[in-house]
Write a protein that holds these residues in place. Structure first.
Motif: not given
Length: 280
Positions: A203, A233, A236
């Motif tokens: 990530a 989310p 990112r």
């Protein structure tokens, strides 16, 4: 060979610090997945500097002095061929001199990144794009998208180091909508290679603690505070990557975090057509 040969003497130093081999400079990348250094505890390794305020610092203020000190420290490390962690408008990134072949190799090794995955180039001003790219779109289009959370892919010029992404005639250009990064690129005075601050396939990072395993292998970490909403989310996804190398068309290489606004500008304002196979 490459215009950055003065930094080649740093190859052994940088290589030793991140476990690189003594392979020849400028060799074609074969797509190997480079093994990152063994995880190390987040012990003192990188110098950590925190940016003052929110970025809206005033001239002659104490905050401005701290801002300038961080810029000078980062520029010194980059000119020495080091890899520096920096905040951007989308994610935390790893930056190095795009003209230093040893530093480019160090970034690939640090991330465990495939050698055929390109690195973006970070610049400080729209005017700089014309030096490093073959621009076929109106200047107004560049100014509508830059600075911003987009990466514009165009034909590269001969000004770029031949060891930067030697497997492609294209290059992705970033001008983050982040005051520190714009100041850094302008003070450095040349192109910076930029990629996300994380191990490949893991990530992306929205704060410096999320890539602590990399700290011992970096020369400097610039802490600009949290970026975006760590619970979302979408935060990112990184920049939206747009291929503008074909006149009159655009292709979305990576949707990223600014897809809707970017495609609206390209299609509605400038009349560009999606290229075949675009993921837009």
């Amino acid at each position: 060979m490459s215009p950055a040969r003065p930094c080649a003497g740093l190859r052994a130093v940088v290589a030793a610090s991140v476990g690189l081999g003594d392979g020849p400079a400028g060799s074609a990348r074969s797509g190997r997945l480079l093994r990152p250094p063994c995880p190390a505890p987040a012990a003192p390794g990188a110098r950590l500097l925190r940016l003052p305020g929110s970025g809206a610092v005033q001239a002659a203020s104490p905050e401005r002095a701290g801002w300038t000190a961080a810029l000078r420290a980062a520029v010194a490390e980059l000119r020495a061929g080091a890899v520096v962690a920096v905040p951007t408008d989308t994610l935390y990134g790893l930056a190095c001199s795009a003209g230093c072949s040893a530093a480019l190799d160090a970034v690939y090794r640090l991330k465990g990144r495939s050698e055929v995955k390109p690195l973006a180039v970070c610049l400080g001003r729209v005017a700089d794009v014309y030096r490093y790219c073959q621009v076929t779109v109106p200047e107004e289009l560049l100014k509508d998208l830059l600075p911003g959370p987009v990466t514009l892919v165009m034909e590269r010029s001969q000004e770029l180091n031949k060891d930067l992404n030697p497997f492609t005639p294209l290059v992705g250009i970033r001008i983050p909508d982040h005051a520190f990064m714009q100041d850094l690129a302008q003070m450095f005075g040349g192109p910076l290679a930029l990629t996300s601050a994380n191990l490949s396939s893991q990530a992306s990072s929205l704060n410096i603690e999320e890539f602590q395993d990399l700290w011992p292998h970096l020369s400097l970490v610039i802490d600009g505070g949290p970026i975006g909403d760590g619970q979302s989310p979408e935060c990112r996804l990184g920049s939206t990557v747009v291929d503008l190398s074909v006149p009159g068309k655009f292709g979305i290489i990576r949707p990223g975090c600014a897809l809707e606004n970017t495609t609206a500008i390209l299609q509605q304002k400038y009349g560009l057509l999606p290229s075949h196979g675009s993921c837009s």
